[in-house]
Write a protein that holds these residues in place. Sequence first.
Motif, mmCIF file in Angstrom:
data_model
loop_
_atom_site.group_PDB
_atom_site.id
_atom_site.type_symbol
_atom_site.label_atom_id
_atom_site.label_comp_id
_atom_site.label_asym_id
_atom_site.label_seq_id
_atom_site.Cartn_x
_atom_site.Cartn_y
_atom_site.Cartn_z
ATOM 1 N N UNK A 294 47.455 -44.852 44.448
ATOM 2 C CA UNK A 294 46.780 -45.941 45.143
ATOM 3 C C UNK A 294 47.583 -47.234 45.117
ATOM 4 N N UNK A 295 48.830 -47.176 44.700
ATOM 5 C CA UNK A 295 49.730 -48.327 44.762
ATOM 6 C C UNK A 295 50.960 -47.900 45.548
ATOM 7 N N UNK A 296 51.285 -48.643 46.592
ATOM 8 C CA UNK A 296 52.491 -48.346 47.355
ATOM 9 C C UNK A 296 53.694 -49.153 46.896
ATOM 10 N N UNK A 297 53.437 -50.382 46.445
ATOM 11 C CA UNK A 297 54.572 -51.221 46.064
ATOM 12 C C UNK A 297 54.112 -52.341 45.120
ATOM 13 N N UNK A 298 55.029 -52.754 44.246
ATOM 14 C CA UNK A 298 54.825 -53.940 43.407
ATOM 15 C C UNK A 298 55.551 -55.088 44.095
ATOM 16 N N UNK A 299 54.834 -56.159 44.407
ATOM 17 C CA UNK A 299 55.445 -57.265 45.155
ATOM 18 C C UNK A 299 55.769 -58.460 44.271
ATOM 19 N N UNK A 300 55.200 -58.504 43.069
ATOM 20 C CA UNK A 300 55.486 -59.641 42.183
ATOM 21 C C UNK A 300 55.121 -59.255 40.759
ATOM 22 N N UNK A 301 55.999 -59.604 39.815
ATOM 23 C CA UNK A 301 55.727 -59.358 38.398
ATOM 24 C C UNK A 301 56.356 -60.487 37.603
ATOM 25 N N UNK A 302 55.515 -61.257 36.894
ATOM 26 C CA UNK A 302 55.980 -62.402 36.120
ATOM 27 C C UNK A 302 55.495 -62.261 34.677
ATOM 28 N N UNK A 303 56.380 -61.975 33.731
ATOM 29 C CA UNK A 303 55.956 -61.772 32.334
ATOM 30 C C UNK A 303 55.265 -62.977 31.712
ATOM 31 N N UNK A 304 55.585 -64.197 32.167
ATOM 32 C CA UNK A 304 54.904 -65.387 31.655
ATOM 33 C C UNK A 304 54.093 -66.075 32.752
ATOM 34 N N UNK A 305 53.719 -65.344 33.774
ATOM 35 C CA UNK A 305 53.009 -65.936 34.900
ATOM 36 C C UNK A 305 51.504 -65.934 34.714
ATOM 37 N N UNK A 306 50.800 -66.301 35.781
ATOM 38 C CA UNK A 306 49.346 -66.316 35.759
ATOM 39 C C UNK A 306 48.758 -67.561 35.136
ATOM 40 N N UNK A 307 47.441 -67.672 35.216
ATOM 41 C CA UNK A 307 46.745 -68.856 34.703
ATOM 42 C C UNK A 307 46.894 -69.026 33.205
ATOM 43 N N UNK A 308 47.086 -67.916 32.491
ATOM 44 C CA UNK A 308 47.115 -67.967 31.033
ATOM 45 C C UNK A 308 48.543 -67.949 30.474
ATOM 46 N N UNK A 309 49.525 -67.826 31.352
ATOM 47 C CA UNK A 309 50.912 -67.807 30.912
ATOM 48 C C UNK A 309 51.316 -66.545 30.183
ATOM 49 N N UNK A 310 50.503 -65.483 30.289
ATOM 50 C CA UNK A 310 50.777 -64.247 29.563
ATOM 51 C C UNK A 310 51.194 -63.106 30.484
ATOM 52 N N UNK A 311 51.204 -63.345 31.781
ATOM 53 C CA UNK A 311 51.660 -62.304 32.684
ATOM 54 C C UNK A 311 50.857 -62.229 33.965
ATOM 55 N N UNK A 312 51.556 -61.881 35.035
ATOM 56 C CA UNK A 312 50.941 -61.719 36.353
ATOM 57 C C UNK A 312 51.636 -60.568 37.060
ATOM 58 N N UNK A 313 50.857 -59.720 37.712
ATOM 59 C CA UNK A 313 51.427 -58.663 38.546
ATOM 60 C C UNK A 313 50.597 -58.551 39.813
ATOM 61 N N UNK A 314 51.281 -58.323 40.929
ATOM 62 C CA UNK A 314 50.622 -58.128 42.217
ATOM 63 C C UNK A 314 51.167 -56.852 42.851
ATOM 64 N N UNK A 315 50.261 -56.019 43.323
ATOM 65 C CA UNK A 315 50.636 -54.760 43.954
ATOM 66 C C UNK A 315 49.928 -54.639 45.295
ATOM 67 N N UNK A 316 50.485 -53.810 46.164
ATOM 68 C CA UNK A 316 49.908 -53.591 47.488
ATOM 69 C C UNK A 316 49.712 -52.103 47.740
#
Length: 543
Positions: free
Chosen positions: A1-23
């Motif tokens: 159910x995931x075709x691609x990862x478009x963004x991954x930030x180990x210190x990203x997001x509102x909490x500074x602990x990580x962010x990932x976006x998939x499509x």
Amino acid sequence: MINRIVNLEPQGGRFGLGLIQAEADIDPQAWFLTCHFVDDMVMPGTLMYECCAHTLRVFLQRLGWVTEKSGVYYEPVAGVESTLKCRGPVTPRTRKVIYEIEISKIGYKPEPYAIADAHMYADGHRIVYFKDMSLQMTGVTRNEIESVWKINQGQSSTKTAESKRPAIFDRSHMLEFAEGQPSLAFGERYNSFDKDRFIARLPRPPYLFIDRITKAEPKPWILTPDGWIEAEFDIDPNAWYFRADRNPAAPLSILLEIALQPCGWLAAYMGSALRSQKDLKFRNLGGNATIHNEVLPDAGTLAIKTCLTNVSEAADMIIEYFDFEVRAQTREIYTGNAYFGFFTHDALIQQEGIRDAVKEVYAPASEEILPGVAHEFADIVPLQPQDTASDQTPALAMPAKAIRMIDRIETFIPDGGPMGLGFIRATKVVDPQEWFFRAHFYQDPVCPGSLGIESFIQMLKFIAHQRWPHLIENHRFGLLTAESHVWTYRGQILPQNRLITAEAVINELQDNPTPRIKADGYLQVDGLYIYKMENFGVTLVPL
């Protein structure tokens, strides 16, 4: 159910602990639509949850949470209550869905676990929100995961992996010091600051720029010059500040924070807060530094060395002096010295500003101001550090709203100033809800001095746009290297203040062979001059 990862930030997001976006692309004949339901085809809510959980798995695996041990499986964390809100469907008409996961907690107990907030979007519309979605790897421990990488040590070719050293204080300790329990960051001597007393903190994410401490020569709890500490910060190629500055080099404000935050950590490690029965706040008072190389997205891990060189105490005031060095592997990045003060609340509210500034500042005559250039800046994405949208055009771009520290150019006089090379004045209305007040600091909101310097740099960028419009499409901004700059702070910008005004006089302007601008200036808040900047500048770098 995931075709691609478009963004991954180990210190990203509102909490500074990580962010990932998939499509994922939605096939109107997909099995989960045709079977749920025959005459009302929608994606099951349980499957929406599973897709977000799969995306979280990818993030954890990218962090290195992998094992060859049999019998290991993912499951929710027992006892963690999650909330689900559905406000829209995925139907055969939906073309694309996006899963966005922001890590809010991550650690070991002893199984590796993560808790995250998840959003799901259908064709750009947010339709699902999962709060406190949890996941743990049952059947494996931290030591077992780390042993996998120890076996393969030396095989990684990335700059970050090559440079990392074992941490004696890790990211979790930094976060405890920034917004948690100081005793968990340093030890039980700080127990009283967990609940009953105030302590000066490190900034919170997204303005926290220490990942770990790898060496500490001084003894803890003893406030005396006694050797170096070594800190590290991993540069994320997709970090918010690259998007916000719309430039492929880290802004000066970020470089300043990377260099200076270990000073604050060392001050706490040496027990500065215990020197007074009164609660003390920590403020940078000034510094002198030289940029040797810029920090680009591929910089890898930066190593920061810091040492206390002198300390002076009088009643409830402490002044501490530090030297610092920032390196990326063998390359020198930023070196200099800075001094800080611990002050009571009452001492800080009596700020008097830069002494004799009114006598020193350049004041253009009214006839000079009238023909000057004025400009109002539009709000360009990203609007906040956590925003993932970006606008990278043109190449020589002014910063986006997330890091822009000037709202308006009140006047730019190209032939103004004592040397006739230019004078500029800009303003910013203080918004008490701005992200940096929450980040800097917990229980002590104050605008970072580094962002005040950023306003100064941004004025020079505006001048560059005015002077070299023909270079906008084929150059980017760079920071001046191999020349020292000096900053002095004698006041603070608080949420209750109303207006920031920055002024600069150009003292060097060069067209060839490399366009560059250098200037001195001041910053005032509500009419009081509180910052002085000397010998700061920008250059244009051909693409």
